[in-house]
Write a protein that holds these residues in place. Sequence first.
Motif, PDB file in Angstrom:
ATOM      1  N   ILE A 131       0.840  -1.199   0.000  1.00 52.28           N
ATOM      2  CA  ILE A 131       0.000   0.000   0.000  1.00 52.28           C
ATOM      3  C   ILE A 131       0.874   1.249   0.000  1.00 52.28           C
ATOM      4  CG2 ILE A 131      -1.518   1.380   1.487  1.00 52.28           C
ATOM      5  CD1 ILE A 131      -3.000  -1.196   2.157  1.00 52.28           C
ATOM      6  N   LEU A 132       1.878   1.281   0.853  1.00 50.84           N
ATOM      7  CA  LEU A 132       2.736   2.457   0.957  1.00 50.84           C
ATOM      8  C   LEU A 132       3.487   2.721  -0.346  1.00 50.84           C
ATOM      9  CD1 LEU A 132       3.263   4.403   3.338  1.00 50.84           C
ATOM     10  CD2 LEU A 132       5.370   3.144   3.768  1.00 50.84           C
ATOM     11  N   SER A 133       4.015   1.669  -0.965  1.00 52.39           N
ATOM     12  CA  SER A 133       4.790   1.871  -2.195  1.00 52.39           C
ATOM     13  C   SER A 133       3.891   2.258  -3.365  1.00 52.39           C
ATOM     14  CB  SER A 133       5.599   0.615  -2.533  1.00 52.39           C
ATOM     15  OG  SER A 133       4.792  -0.529  -2.590  1.00 52.39           O
ATOM     16  N   SER A 134       2.715   1.657  -3.483  1.00 50.74           N
ATOM     17  CA  SER A 134       1.834   2.017  -4.589  1.00 50.74           C
ATOM     18  C   SER A 134       1.308   3.437  -4.435  1.00 50.74           C
ATOM     19  CB  SER A 134       0.673   1.021  -4.700  1.00 50.74           C
ATOM     20  OG  SER A 134      -0.106   0.996  -3.526  1.00 50.74           O
ATOM     21  N   VAL A 135       1.018   3.862  -3.202  1.00 52.34           N
ATOM     22  CA  VAL A 135       0.566   5.230  -2.964  1.00 52.34           C
ATOM     23  C   VAL A 135       1.694   6.221  -3.233  1.00 52.34           C
ATOM     24  CG1 VAL A 135      -0.132   6.836  -1.147  1.00 52.34           C
ATOM     25  CG2 VAL A 135      -1.312   4.669  -1.395  1.00 52.34           C
ATOM     26  N   ALA A 136       2.936   5.835  -2.911  1.00 56.19           N
ATOM     27  CA  ALA A 136       4.075   6.707  -3.223  1.00 56.19           C
ATOM     28  C   ALA A 136       4.181   6.925  -4.729  1.00 56.19           C
ATOM     29  CB  ALA A 136       5.366   6.101  -2.686  1.00 56.19           C
ATOM     30  N   GLY A 137       4.006   5.847  -5.502  1.00 58.12           N
ATOM     31  CA  GLY A 137       4.016   5.987  -6.951  1.00 58.12           C
ATOM     32  C   GLY A 137       2.889   6.883  -7.442  1.00 58.12           C
ATOM     33  N   TYR A 138       1.712   6.707  -6.869  1.00 55.91           N
ATOM     34  CA  TYR A 138       0.557   7.537  -7.227  1.00 55.91           C
ATOM     35  C   TYR A 138       0.866   9.006  -6.952  1.00 55.91           C
ATOM     36  CZ  TYR A 138      -4.251   9.351  -7.057  1.00 55.91           C
ATOM     37  OH  TYR A 138      -5.413  10.074  -7.255  1.00 55.91           O
ATOM     38  N   ALA A 139       1.466   9.289  -5.805  1.00 54.74           N
ATOM     39  CA  ALA A 139       1.812  10.665  -5.462  1.00 54.74           C
ATOM     40  C   ALA A 139       2.815  11.239  -6.462  1.00 54.74           C
ATOM     41  CB  ALA A 139       2.383  10.721  -4.043  1.00 54.74           C
ATOM     42  N   MET A 140       3.777  10.418  -6.886  1.00 54.94           N
ATOM     43  CA  MET A 140       4.737  10.867  -7.887  1.00 54.94           C
ATOM     44  C   MET A 140       4.038  11.226  -9.186  1.00 54.94           C
ATOM     45  SD  MET A 140       7.727   8.017  -7.304  1.00 54.94           S
ATOM     46  CE  MET A 140       8.625   8.510  -8.789  1.00 54.94           C
ATOM     47  N   GLY A 141       3.129  10.361  -9.616  1.00 58.19           N
ATOM     48  CA  GLY A 141       2.430  10.588 -10.876  1.00 58.19           C
ATOM     49  C   GLY A 141       1.499  11.782 -10.855  1.00 58.19           C
ATOM     50  N   HIS A 142       1.133  12.221  -9.646  1.00 60.20           N
ATOM     51  CA  HIS A 142       0.202  13.344  -9.526  1.00 60.20           C
ATOM     52  C   HIS A 142       0.863  14.598  -8.968  1.00 60.20           C
ATOM     53  CE1 HIS A 142      -2.614  10.039 -10.096  1.00 60.20           C
ATOM     54  NE2 HIS A 142      -3.547  10.929 -10.339  1.00 60.20           N
ATOM     55  N   GLY A 143       2.201  14.604  -8.918  1.00 59.79           N
ATOM     56  CA  GLY A 143       2.901  15.814  -8.513  1.00 59.79           C
ATOM     57  C   GLY A 143       2.687  16.206  -7.064  1.00 59.79           C
ATOM     58  N   LEU A 144       2.513  15.213  -6.175  1.00 62.11           N
ATOM     59  CA  LEU A 144       2.226  15.486  -4.772  1.00 62.11           C
ATOM     60  C   LEU A 144       3.494  15.417  -3.919  1.00 62.11           C
ATOM     61  CD1 LEU A 144      -1.061  13.398  -4.545  1.00 62.11           C
ATOM     62  CD2 LEU A 144      -0.809  15.858  -4.992  1.00 62.11           C
ATOM     63  N   LYS A 145       3.382  15.852  -2.674  1.00 63.47           N
ATOM     64  CA  LYS A 145       4.510  15.900  -1.755  1.00 63.47           C
ATOM     65  C   LYS A 145       4.493  14.697  -0.816  1.00 63.47           C
ATOM     66  CE  LYS A 145       5.741  19.928  -3.366  1.00 63.47           C
ATOM     67  NZ  LYS A 145       6.942  20.037  -4.233  1.00 63.47           N
ATOM     68  N   LYS A 146       5.655  14.420  -0.223  1.00 64.37           N
ATOM     69  CA  LYS A 146       5.754  13.272   0.678  1.00 64.37           C
ATOM     70  C   LYS A 146       4.891  13.433   1.917  1.00 64.37           C
ATOM     71  CE  LYS A 146      10.036  14.809   2.970  1.00 64.37           C
ATOM     72  NZ  LYS A 146      11.461  14.477   3.194  1.00 64.37           N
ATOM     73  N   ASP A 147       4.614  14.667   2.331  1.00 66.76           N
ATOM     74  CA  ASP A 147       3.764  14.894   3.492  1.00 66.76           C
ATOM     75  C   ASP A 147       2.337  14.426   3.257  1.00 66.76           C
ATOM     76  OD1 ASP A 147       5.918  16.002   4.760  1.00 66.76           O
ATOM     77  OD2 ASP A 147       5.311  18.085   4.446  1.00 66.76           O
ATOM     78  N   GLU A 148       1.971  14.230   1.997  1.00 67.58           N
ATOM     79  CA  GLU A 148       0.614  13.795   1.666  1.00 67.58           C
ATOM     80  C   GLU A 148       0.485  12.274   1.608  1.00 67.58           C
ATOM     81  OE1 GLU A 148      -1.261  16.661  -1.389  1.00 67.58           O
ATOM     82  OE2 GLU A 148       0.894  16.958  -1.666  1.00 67.58           O
ATOM     83  N   LEU A 149       1.570  11.553   1.877  1.00 69.03           N
ATOM     84  CA  LEU A 149       1.567  10.100   1.723  1.00 69.03           C
ATOM     85  C   LEU A 149       0.582   9.423   2.678  1.00 69.03           C
ATOM     86  CD1 LEU A 149       2.999   7.950   0.017  1.00 69.03           C
ATOM     87  CD2 LEU A 149       4.668   7.700   1.858  1.00 69.03           C
ATOM     88  N   ILE A 150       0.639   9.731   3.957  1.00 69.67           N
ATOM     89  CA  ILE A 150      -0.245   9.076   4.924  1.00 69.67           C
ATOM     90  C   ILE A 150      -1.707   9.453   4.691  1.00 69.67           C
ATOM     91  CG2 ILE A 150      -0.803   8.814   7.367  1.00 69.67           C
ATOM     92  CD1 ILE A 150       1.697   7.303   6.399  1.00 69.67           C
ATOM     93  N   PRO A 151      -2.045  10.720   4.434  1.00 72.48           N
ATOM     94  CA  PRO A 151      -3.434  11.023   4.064  1.00 72.48           C
ATOM     95  C   PRO A 151      -3.908  10.245   2.841  1.00 72.48           C
ATOM     96  CG  PRO A 151      -2.307  13.042   4.663  1.00 72.48           C
ATOM     97  CD  PRO A 151      -1.254  11.963   4.629  1.00 72.48           C
ATOM     98  N   LEU A 152      -3.017  10.021   1.872  1.00 70.97           N
ATOM     99  CA  LEU A 152      -3.383   9.227   0.695  1.00 70.97           C
ATOM    100  C   LEU A 152      -3.630   7.763   1.069  1.00 70.97           C
ATOM    101  CD1 LEU A 152      -0.921  10.658  -1.983  1.00 70.97           C
ATOM    102  CD2 LEU A 152      -3.413  10.883  -1.983  1.00 70.97           C
ATOM    103  N   VAL A 153      -2.846   7.236   2.005  1.00 69.19           N
ATOM    104  CA  VAL A 153      -3.075   5.869   2.483  1.00 69.19           C
ATOM    105  C   VAL A 153      -4.461   5.767   3.104  1.00 69.19           C
ATOM    106  CG1 VAL A 153      -2.378   4.158   4.212  1.00 69.19           C
ATOM    107  CG2 VAL A 153      -0.641   5.291   2.815  1.00 69.19           C
ATOM    108  N   ARG A 154      -4.820   6.752   3.938  1.00 71.70           N
ATOM    109  CA  ARG A 154      -6.156   6.741   4.548  1.00 71.70           C
ATOM    110  C   ARG A 154      -7.243   6.835   3.500  1.00 71.70           C
ATOM    111  NH1 ARG A 154      -3.772  10.241   8.634  1.00 71.70           N
ATOM    112  NH2 ARG A 154      -4.656  12.023   7.550  1.00 71.70           N
ATOM    113  N   GLN A 155      -7.011   7.672   2.494  1.00 70.98           N
ATOM    114  CA  GLN A 155      -8.002   7.824   1.428  1.00 70.98           C
ATOM    115  C   GLN A 155      -8.152   6.534   0.637  1.00 70.98           C
ATOM    116  OE1 GLN A 155      -7.268  11.220  -1.111  1.00 70.98           O
ATOM    117  NE2 GLN A 155      -8.688  10.498  -2.690  1.00 70.98           N
ATOM    118  N   MET A 156      -7.049   5.884   0.317  1.00 69.39           N
ATOM    119  CA  MET A 156      -7.094   4.646  -0.453  1.00 69.39           C
ATOM    120  C   MET A 156      -7.851   3.541   0.286  1.00 69.39           C
ATOM    121  SD  MET A 156      -3.982   2.073  -1.465  1.00 69.39           S
ATOM    122  CE  MET A 156      -3.535   2.396  -3.159  1.00 69.39           C
ATOM    123  N   THR A 157      -7.660   3.456   1.591  1.00 72.32           N
ATOM    124  CA  THR A 157      -8.179   2.329   2.365  1.00 72.32           C
ATOM    125  C   THR A 157      -9.439   2.663   3.161  1.00 72.32           C
ATOM    126  OG1 THR A 157      -6.683   2.876   4.193  1.00 72.32           O
ATOM    127  CG2 THR A 157      -5.891   1.297   2.550  1.00 72.32           C
TER     128      THR A 157
END
Length: 320
Positions: free
Chosen positions: A140-166
């Motif tokens: 989950i963490l690695s796929s969300v990191a890739g998603y953040a890269m593809g969408h021009g997001l920052k590393k601080d948004e990683l955990i909120p993205l994990v919550r959103q995904m799950t």
Amino acid sequence: MVSDMTERDVLIQRVDNNEIKVINQCYTCQLSSFDADLAKVSQYLTQAILLEVSTHPKPGLVTRLSNGSHNDMSLLTFMMSSAVLGKAFGDLQDIGMIHKGSLQELLQKMRSYGVTAEAELLRVTKGINTQRGILFAGGILSSVAGYAMGHGLKKDELIPLVRQMTAGLVERELHRLKHEAVTAGEKLYRENGITGIRGEVEHGFPSVMKYGLPALKQALDAGATLNNALVHSLLSLMTVVEDSNVIWRTDLATLFEVQGIAANILAVGSVFTEAGRKAIAQAEEYFVARRISPGGSADLLSITIALYLLENKEFPCDIF
């Protein structure tokens, strides 16, 4: 953003100028500007699982010097499966990077890939389950990191993205379960209300954020060796984690006992005092005798390490 691309498995080669190239296809695309630290998440996860299994002592767990409560696995078993996981984390980061749909759709892609990766893990270990939990959490963490890269997001948004995904994962996969409970996670939820790793990811790794990471930082700031800092972080996690591995091998009462033992070790000084180190050794003997293995906490130690590296890039101490 990534332009048109067919939805099929591809091998991606990263390059430094935010460009990705798909091997064996005449295709090149330009990514949005992204936080460069995110590109190393799969590397950090791979380093994390190797550091976790090598850390010693870890009561009941496999280490570089002990097989803990296990008579079917050792450090060698983990080396075989860790190679599989390292590839999986890199692949899933790539899959997330080129994904065009929602985070929920990416979760389904990750789960589908995970089935294949899990089969390979079990093949190389000859059927021994070493790291399925961290395959899920790290995937989950690695796929969300890739998603953040593809969408021009920052590393601080990683955990909120994990919550959103799950979001809603426990409700969908455990609470609304219509068939007979089959997996360990399903059975433990039905019998004890334990949400396990699903609950952790859905809430953005609260045990890691509130306990594992602060304890790791505290130990490193106090001048602990890397090994001792990781032991200290694990003990902190053990005080709160709903460790499904402990319950599965023993019972719910033993989980509460494990949490109390870990809390007592911290209270007498953890790795920093003679009393704390003696308490850790006593816990090891007791856990082995009772077949207790806090594998869920070990998985979250790996997440702790990866997130620490994402934030700090390196450890402030020597690596030896």
